[in-house]
Design a protein around this motif. Sequence first.
Motif, mmCIF file in Angstrom:
data_model
loop_
_atom_site.group_PDB
_atom_site.id
_atom_site.type_symbol
_atom_site.label_atom_id
_atom_site.label_comp_id
_atom_site.label_asym_id
_atom_site.label_seq_id
_atom_site.Cartn_x
_atom_site.Cartn_y
_atom_site.Cartn_z
ATOM 1 N N HIS A 298 0.851 -1.180 0.000
ATOM 2 C CA HIS A 298 0.000 0.000 0.000
ATOM 3 C C HIS A 298 0.892 1.237 0.000
ATOM 4 C CE1 HIS A 298 0.722 -0.608 4.292
ATOM 5 N NE2 HIS A 298 0.452 0.675 4.460
ATOM 6 N N ARG B 278 4.722 0.807 0.898
ATOM 7 C CA ARG B 278 4.771 0.082 2.163
ATOM 8 C C ARG B 278 4.402 -1.370 1.908
ATOM 9 N NH1 ARG B 278 7.323 3.724 3.087
ATOM 10 N NH2 ARG B 278 7.064 5.436 4.539
ATOM 11 N N GLN C 176 -1.431 3.520 -8.754
ATOM 12 C CA GLN C 176 -2.155 3.852 -7.518
ATOM 13 C C GLN C 176 -1.989 5.321 -7.157
ATOM 14 O OE1 GLN C 176 -4.152 1.602 -5.975
ATOM 15 N NE2 GLN C 176 -3.580 0.386 -7.743
ATOM 16 N N HIS D 45 1.912 5.218 1.329
ATOM 17 C CA HIS D 45 1.820 6.353 2.237
ATOM 18 C C HIS D 45 2.241 7.586 1.446
ATOM 19 C CE1 HIS D 45 1.862 4.329 6.479
ATOM 20 N NE2 HIS D 45 0.795 4.047 5.771
ATOM 21 N N THR E 188 3.449 -5.067 3.887
ATOM 22 C CA THR E 188 3.129 -5.783 5.122
ATOM 23 C C THR E 188 3.076 -7.278 4.827
ATOM 24 O OG1 THR E 188 1.752 -3.895 5.725
ATOM 25 C CG2 THR E 188 1.535 -5.863 7.075
ATOM 26 N N VAL F 32 1.828 9.459 5.450
ATOM 27 C CA VAL F 32 0.551 9.036 6.039
ATOM 28 C C VAL F 32 -0.298 8.301 5.006
ATOM 29 C CG1 VAL F 32 0.450 10.935 7.728
ATOM 30 C CG2 VAL F 32 -0.578 11.245 5.445
ATOM 31 N N PRO F 33 -1.267 7.497 5.478
ATOM 32 C CA PRO F 33 -2.189 6.849 4.542
ATOM 33 C C PRO F 33 -3.041 7.885 3.811
ATOM 34 C CG PRO F 33 -2.472 5.997 6.786
ATOM 35 C CD PRO F 33 -1.523 7.123 6.874
ATOM 36 N N GLU F 34 -3.608 7.462 2.679
ATOM 37 C CA GLU F 34 -4.366 8.369 1.812
ATOM 38 C C GLU F 34 -5.460 9.137 2.553
ATOM 39 O OE1 GLU F 34 -5.742 6.243 -1.626
ATOM 40 O OE2 GLU F 34 -6.777 8.012 -2.409
ATOM 41 N N GLU F 35 -6.113 8.491 3.510
ATOM 42 C CA GLU F 35 -7.223 9.136 4.235
ATOM 43 C C GLU F 35 -6.757 10.357 5.015
ATOM 44 O OE1 GLU F 35 -6.663 5.563 3.487
ATOM 45 O OE2 GLU F 35 -6.597 5.424 5.680
ATOM 46 N N GLU F 36 -5.455 10.454 5.287
ATOM 47 C CA GLU F 36 -4.984 11.524 6.162
ATOM 48 C C GLU F 36 -4.276 12.665 5.439
ATOM 49 O OE1 GLU F 36 -2.758 9.822 9.494
ATOM 50 O OE2 GLU F 36 -4.091 8.087 9.423
ATOM 51 N N ARG G 31 5.987 -5.478 9.071
ATOM 52 C CA ARG G 31 6.225 -4.549 7.965
ATOM 53 C C ARG G 31 7.690 -4.574 7.562
ATOM 54 N NH1 ARG G 31 4.397 0.993 10.044
ATOM 55 N NH2 ARG G 31 5.176 0.145 11.995
#
Length: 291
Positions: free
Chosen positions: A44, A66, A100, A46, A68, A264-268, A74
């Motif tokens: 995924h 990233r 992505q 960040h 996992t 940070v992840p996409e939501e943030e 990780r």
Amino acid sequence: RGITRLALSPEAPAERAPVDIAGRMTLHNLLREALLTAGCNPFHLHFQPILDLPSGRVMAFEALVRWTLLDGQRVAPSDFVPVAEQSGLVPHIDRWVLMQACRAACSWPEAWAVSVNMSPATVALLDVVELVQEALAVSGLPPSRLRLEITETMQVPNPQRMSEAMQALRALGVTVALDDFGNGYASVTNLRRFPFNAVKLDRSLTAGLGTDRQALPVVRAMLDLTQALGLRAVAEGVETDGQFRLLHGLGVSRMQGFLFGHPVPEEEVVQTASEAETLLAALLRPEGAPG
Ligand code: C2E
Ligand code: MG
Ligand code: MG
Ligand code: MG
């Protein structure tokens, strides 16, 4: 075995012991499996903000891959990207990340670009121009909002091909940056040999500011060089107010680092951008001026 020795913090690659040979073999096998059979599911992205000082705004986010493992462990890109580069697997990662990242950037404010890392091995093995055209077409992202970061290495597999690809990317309107500039490889040669339009000053240079007496003149000389060649510079790894002030004093107008925000992840991303801009405004406010 080897894999258990990997430390788990992807944001602090410098602190970890290098992966030994058994670890690399294990990583290689796990990577093959993840990429070729699991359809990139274990990966995924960040995103870390890059700030533009004159405007006081976020100008881009860098996409950082990233990984996992099935057991939740990780693995840091500084451990698996080199293994992927040596085993010819890195184009699979870079292609997936590019797709992505372009897709994610489409839902962001138009002022934000997305910066995607491309290994020189990917440029040598794939038709990157075609890849980029496909990612832009599929996502609908305008080329002006895509930046590619090509890592500085000693050995560029096929310099002629790389040079032509870069010309074509620039002609599309994509920005091409030399990543980790000044990390000790043949920097000046690479800068002159390839048509970059930006450079990212390596984190080791930023880290030296304030601790190493020679860092400041070295950074100043590198900035003079990039400016003379008409290239925009981003300083990487800005962690402290002190580093920020020294770099600002040297005329660096674009910065990235933990001071402004971690990946940070996409939501943030929206929240992270607003926090980074608030901090930048505070840093640029004249001493004593009210908040
Ligand atoms: P990079 O492209 O130079 O990315 C910057 C790295 O520095 C990131 O590490 C980031 O988390 C870290 N960093 C950012 N600000 C600071 C700071 O203030 N202090 C410190 N100590 N570190 C900071 P990350 O995500 O572990 O990535 C490491 C490297 O792995 C990247 O270096 C890049 O060379 C490679 N990489 C990451 N994603 C990809 C990818 O999709 N494709 C390829 N080919 N390489 C990738
Ligand atoms: Mg990069
Ligand atoms: Mg870098
Ligand atoms: Mg790096």
